[in-house]
Structure formats: structure tokens, C-alpha cells
Design a protein around this motif. Structure first.
Motif, mmCIF file in Angstrom:
data_model
loop_
_atom_site.group_PDB
_atom_site.id
_atom_site.type_symbol
_atom_site.label_atom_id
_atom_site.label_comp_id
_atom_site.label_asym_id
_atom_site.label_seq_id
_atom_site.Cartn_x
_atom_site.Cartn_y
_atom_site.Cartn_z
ATOM 1 N N LEU A 201 0.876 -1.234 0.021
ATOM 2 C CA LEU A 201 0.054 0.067 -0.008
ATOM 3 C C LEU A 201 1.008 1.245 0.089
ATOM 4 O O LEU A 201 0.670 2.120 -0.663
ATOM 5 C CB LEU A 201 -0.871 -0.097 1.233
ATOM 6 N N LEU A 202 1.995 1.287 0.977
ATOM 7 C CA LEU A 202 2.822 2.316 0.849
ATOM 8 C C LEU A 202 3.402 2.821 -0.364
ATOM 9 O O LEU A 202 3.520 3.992 -0.951
ATOM 10 C CB LEU A 202 3.950 2.293 2.175
ATOM 11 N N GLN A 203 3.739 1.519 -1.289
ATOM 12 C CA GLN A 203 4.503 1.677 -2.292
ATOM 13 C C GLN A 203 3.794 2.290 -3.612
ATOM 14 O O GLN A 203 3.730 3.217 -4.264
ATOM 15 C CB GLN A 203 5.052 0.440 -2.856
ATOM 16 N N GLU A 204 2.299 1.736 -3.306
ATOM 17 C CA GLU A 204 1.359 2.208 -4.329
ATOM 18 C C GLU A 204 0.852 3.716 -4.086
ATOM 19 O O GLU A 204 0.909 4.534 -5.061
ATOM 20 C CB GLU A 204 -0.006 1.426 -4.335
ATOM 21 N N LEU A 205 0.786 4.045 -2.792
ATOM 22 C CA LEU A 205 0.686 5.658 -2.740
ATOM 23 C C LEU A 205 1.635 6.404 -3.094
ATOM 24 O O LEU A 205 1.662 7.687 -3.600
ATOM 25 C CB LEU A 205 0.287 5.829 -1.043
ATOM 26 N N GLN A 206 2.792 5.996 -2.732
ATOM 27 C CA GLN A 206 4.151 6.555 -3.480
ATOM 28 C C GLN A 206 4.067 7.099 -4.735
ATOM 29 O O GLN A 206 4.500 8.104 -5.123
ATOM 30 C CB GLN A 206 5.354 5.836 -2.828
ATOM 31 N N LYS A 207 3.682 6.038 -5.546
ATOM 32 C CA LYS A 207 3.468 6.216 -6.919
ATOM 33 C C LYS A 207 2.443 6.763 -7.265
ATOM 34 O O LYS A 207 2.406 7.915 -8.254
ATOM 35 C CB LYS A 207 3.436 4.581 -7.816
ATOM 36 N N GLU A 208 1.209 6.796 -6.579
ATOM 37 C CA GLU A 208 0.023 7.740 -6.964
ATOM 38 C C GLU A 208 0.200 9.120 -6.656
ATOM 39 O O GLU A 208 -0.166 9.977 -7.481
ATOM 40 C CB GLU A 208 -1.120 7.341 -6.205
ATOM 41 N N PHE A 209 0.748 9.309 -5.437
ATOM 42 C CA PHE A 209 0.875 10.785 -5.001
ATOM 43 C C PHE A 209 2.270 11.349 -4.999
ATOM 44 O O PHE A 209 2.502 12.578 -4.387
ATOM 45 C CB PHE A 209 0.296 10.855 -3.507
ATOM 46 N N GLY A 210 3.321 10.751 -5.424
ATOM 47 C CA GLY A 210 4.444 11.457 -5.487
ATOM 48 C C GLY A 210 5.084 11.499 -4.205
ATOM 49 O O GLY A 210 6.122 12.348 -3.942
ATOM 50 N N LEU A 211 5.189 10.652 -3.058
ATOM 51 C CA LEU A 211 5.261 10.715 -1.811
ATOM 52 C C LEU A 211 6.900 10.315 -1.626
ATOM 53 O O LEU A 211 7.720 9.743 -2.417
ATOM 54 C CB LEU A 211 4.512 9.958 -1.142
ATOM 55 N N THR A 212 7.542 11.183 -0.625
ATOM 56 C CA THR A 212 8.863 10.730 -0.219
ATOM 57 C C THR A 212 8.852 10.171 1.138
ATOM 58 O O THR A 212 8.186 10.747 2.118
ATOM 59 C CB THR A 212 9.542 11.995 -0.158
ATOM 60 N N TYR A 213 9.470 9.166 1.327
ATOM 61 C CA TYR A 213 9.431 8.449 2.667
ATOM 62 C C TYR A 213 10.779 8.408 3.541
ATOM 63 O O TYR A 213 11.925 8.309 2.675
ATOM 64 C CB TYR A 213 9.012 6.959 2.548
ATOM 65 N N LEU A 214 10.963 8.661 4.687
ATOM 66 C CA LEU A 214 11.967 8.238 5.476
ATOM 67 C C LEU A 214 11.277 6.966 6.295
ATOM 68 O O LEU A 214 10.441 7.232 7.069
ATOM 69 C CB LEU A 214 12.379 9.197 6.652
ATOM 70 N N PHE A 215 11.841 5.770 5.975
ATOM 71 C CA PHE A 215 11.233 4.545 6.398
ATOM 72 C C PHE A 215 12.078 3.949 7.631
ATOM 73 O O PHE A 215 13.440 3.517 7.334
ATOM 74 C CB PHE A 215 11.252 3.515 5.243
ATOM 75 N N ILE A 216 11.758 4.014 8.824
ATOM 76 C CA ILE A 216 12.444 3.563 10.029
ATOM 77 C C ILE A 216 12.192 2.215 10.320
ATOM 78 O O ILE A 216 10.853 1.910 10.400
ATOM 79 C CB ILE A 216 12.523 4.523 11.164
ATOM 80 N N ALA A 217 13.090 1.329 10.512
ATOM 81 C CA ALA A 217 12.795 -0.097 10.664
ATOM 82 C C ALA A 217 14.084 -0.608 11.566
ATOM 83 O O ALA A 217 15.231 -0.277 11.434
ATOM 84 C CB ALA A 217 12.270 -0.869 9.559
ATOM 85 N N HIS A 218 13.967 -1.852 11.970
ATOM 86 C CA HIS A 218 14.984 -2.693 12.273
ATOM 87 C C HIS A 218 15.014 -3.948 11.522
ATOM 88 O O HIS A 218 16.147 -4.869 11.541
ATOM 89 C CB HIS A 218 14.866 -3.058 13.560
ATOM 90 N N ASP A 219 14.099 -4.382 10.560
ATOM 91 C CA ASP A 219 13.900 -5.528 9.878
ATOM 92 C C ASP A 219 14.608 -5.185 8.475
ATOM 93 O O ASP A 219 13.785 -4.557 7.847
ATOM 94 C CB ASP A 219 12.536 -6.033 9.545
ATOM 95 N N LEU A 220 15.846 -5.716 8.242
ATOM 96 C CA LEU A 220 16.532 -5.301 7.129
ATOM 97 C C LEU A 220 15.807 -5.972 5.702
ATOM 98 O O LEU A 220 15.566 -5.282 4.684
ATOM 99 C CB LEU A 220 17.900 -5.963 7.030
ATOM 100 N N SER A 221 15.111 -7.019 5.966
ATOM 101 C CA SER A 221 14.463 -7.591 4.734
ATOM 102 C C SER A 221 13.195 -6.713 4.429
ATOM 103 O O SER A 221 13.014 -6.472 3.102
ATOM 104 C CB SER A 221 14.008 -9.103 5.072
ATOM 105 N N VAL A 222 12.620 -6.099 5.522
ATOM 106 C CA VAL A 222 11.449 -5.307 5.320
ATOM 107 C C VAL A 222 11.980 -3.861 4.385
ATOM 108 O O VAL A 222 11.292 -3.569 3.360
ATOM 109 C CB VAL A 222 10.687 -4.804 6.434
#
Length: 346
Positions: A201-222
Motif C-alpha cells: 500500500l505504501l509503495q502504491e501511494l508513493q507512485k500515485e501521490f509522488g510521496l517521499t519516505y523516511l522509512f525507519i525499521a529494524h527488519d532489513l528484509s522489510v
């Protein structure tokens, strides 16, 4: 979605220290928790920068300080060349239309006394974007965008599952049409199958609305799944930054190499050569001198405890802070995978 080259956010020398005080009545500062201790990075428009590291390394603090949910100790955060840290109260309120956050816990980040419609519609009223019927229409539209139904607007958060609540949190972040979204471990509290749905969903929204993300996580595969570039943090500092594919195929910092060795392989016939780091993570109140990782590093040299390594570009936008970089022998590519049978016999 790769960025278009234009820098949206640039962080320079970001520092956030929390004072450690002593005394009941006359408190005095006796030290500081160095949660973030000098970060430099940028995010291009339309790209996703993943920020990873162990719990307590300063990832979440970095995101909150950039949004000024917490005030920085020093440094700069330039959003479209304007320093966020120098904005007045009214200027900051207007700026926050462009910067939103998705919180980690979908159970505590939504007000249980408000309906979903009120939760999503509140930012629209605060920023004078929509009221009355227009607000209702916009809320229903946002619910459909994140995969929910318009009639969900009249329900309360406790009536939804964790994945649905996180979708509500995403809809709230999208309400004001932001340019930058800081996603603070948005899938870590969700089941694995739901994680995939939210990431897609986040990837689809990024393409649709031209969003920029700072994605914070500890799971490298994600992080690899969603990020264009990845920055690895350790004890308040970034130790490596590179394109996602480059980081996974050719890690240059011993800490990154150890993190990658812990990523599970979805193939029972293959095993990974696990790197076990000695000791525990040092206290951010009294971090080691020199390279902060030298107390646990398998390649540490005497000079590592004295000289703080520079964060240098070793080619193709691959930055690393390690004075013993020559250890790179492609060992992580050659010895990462080996058949389970041969591993058992070795």
C-alpha cells in the motif's frame, strides 16, 4: 520508486542529547544520553530512504526531531532549503502540512474516544482544508484510497484489527497532502502477512501521490523491499549508507555485515554464515571513544579506539565510516549462502 535527483530534505550535523540530572531539589546535569550524535544525510524527492539499526540506536529520535516533535540539541534540517529548526510557531504549523508521520503502534496512536472520521478529518480542520460536507467527502475518499470502506468513518478504533488501524493512520497522514512521510516502524507490530499488504500500500501511494519516505525499521528484509537507499545506524551515528542492492551485495562496515548475517533465508536448503558480535551495545551515556563499534568489532585495530572514523564515499554514493575498510573481501557475497547438508557435515 527512485528519486528524481532534487533534494527534498537535507539533515546536517543533527544532534539530540537528553540531559542526565542528579539531585531531588537542586538538580544538576551530570551527563547526557547521546541519542543522536551528528547525522548527515539527504532524501531526494520521490525516493525512500531506509533507516535501520538495533533498538536504542536513535532511529525514532531522528524522525521525531526532524518533525520537531522533539527539539534538537543542535544541527540543521533543511526542507526545500528552509531550516525546520529555525521556524516560528506559525511557520512550523504551516510547514507541517508538508511533513507527516506514521507511528509504530496502531493501537496507541489513535484516540479511542474519536471516530475514524474525526481522526482523519481533524488535520483537515486544523489546516483549514475542508469542513462540513467537504470534510466528510474527503474522509470517505481517503478511506477508499487506503483500502477501507466509507462506512468505516462512523466506527471507533477498537472495532478494527491492527492492520486496519495502521491503514487509518496512513489515511490520517495523507489527509493534508504531504510531500514527506516519516514512517516509524509502521509494520513491526503487525503479522507478517499484513506487513506485506501495508508495504505494498505504501509503495502504491508513493507512485500515485509522488510521496517521499523516511522509512525507519529494524527488519532489513522489510527495508530492502521498500527502500531505494539504506542508512545503517549504530549508537547515535550512521556507519554506512548506500543503494539498497549495493548494501546487501557488498556491505563495507562490520556492523552492517553482522546485521545482514542475521536476516533469515526463506529456503530450508540454505544456511547463512552467522556473525555473532561479542559483548553488549555500550551505553549512549558513555559511548566508546574513537569508533563506537570497536568494542564489538571483529576487525578492530588499536587505532580504532582512538580515532573517530570519517564518513567517506568509497564510490557510487556508497558511504562508510570504518578505518579498516580493506577487510572487504566479498566474503559476505561468497560465504553468505551454503547448502544445509554441507553445513551440517562441516
Amino acid at each position: 520508486m527512485a528519486g528524481n535527483g532534487e533534494i527534498l530534505l537535507e539533515v546536517k550535523h543533527l544532534v539530540k542529547h537528553y540531559p542526565v540530572t542528579k539531585g531531588f531539589i537542586f538538580q544538576r546535569q551530570v551527563g547526557a544520553v547521546r541519542a543522536v550524535d551528528g547525522l548527515d544525510f539527504y532524501i531526494r524527492k520521490g525516493e525512500t530512504l531506509g533507516l535501520v539499526g538495533e533498538s536504542g540506536c536513535g532511529k525514532t529520535t531522528t524522525g521525531r526531531v526532524i518533525l520537531r516533535l522533539q527539539e534538537p540539541t543542535s544541527g540543521e534540517a533543511l526542507f526545500e532549503t528552509r531550516d525546520i529548526f529555525k521556524l516560528g510557531k506559525e511557520e512550523l504549523r504551516r510547514m507541517r502540512r508538508n511533513m507527516q508521520i506514521i507511528f509504530q503502534d496502531p493501537y496507541s496512536s489513535l484516540n479511542p474516544r474519536m471516530t475514524v472520521g474525526d481522526i482523519i478529518g481533524e488535520p483537515l480542520e486544523i489546516h483549514n482544508l475542508a469542513r462540513g460536507k467537504e470534510k466528510v467527502r474527503r474522509v470517505q475518499e481517503l478511506l477508499e484510497v487506503v483500502g477501507l470502506s466509507p462506512y468505516h468513518a462512523n466506527r471507533y478504533p477498537h472495532e478494527f484489527s491492527g492492520g486496519q488501524r495502521q491503514r487509518i493512520g496512513i489515511a490520517r497522514a495523507l489527509a493534508v497532502n504531504p510531500k514527506l512521510i516519516i514512517a516509524d516502524e509502521p509494520v513491526s507490530a503487525l503479522d507478517v502477512s499484513i506487513q506485506a499488504q501495508v508495504l505494498n500500500l505504501l509503495q502504491e501511494l508513493q507512485k500515485e501521490f509522488g510521496l517521499t519516505y523516511l522509512f525507519i525499521a529494524h527488519d532489513l528484509s522489510v527495508v530492502k523491499h521498500i527502500s531505494d537507499r539504506i542508512a545503517v545506524m549504530y549508537l547515535g551515528k550512521i556507519v554506512e549508507l548506500a543503494d539498497a542492492d549495493e548494501l546487501f551485495s557488498n556491505p563495507q562496515h562490520p556492523y552492517t555485515e553482522a546485521l545482514l548475517s542475521a536476516v533469515p533465508i526463506p529456503n530450508p536448503e540454505m544456511r547463512r554464515d552467522r556473525i555473532i558480535l561479542p559483548g553488549d551495545v555500550p551505553s549512549p551515556v558513555n559511548p566508546p571513544s574513537g569508533c563506537r563499534f570497536h568494542t564489538r568489532c571483529l576487525y578492530a585495530q588499536p587505532s580504532c579506539s582512538v580515532d573517530e572514523p570519517e564518513f567517506v564515499d568509497i564510490g557510487n554514493g556508497h558511504f562508510v565510516a570504518c578505518p579498516v575498510r580493506p577487510f572487504k573481501t566479498q566474503r559476505s557475497k561468497a560465504a553468505v549462502y551454503r547448502p544445509a547438508a554441507s553445513a551440517a557435515n562441516s
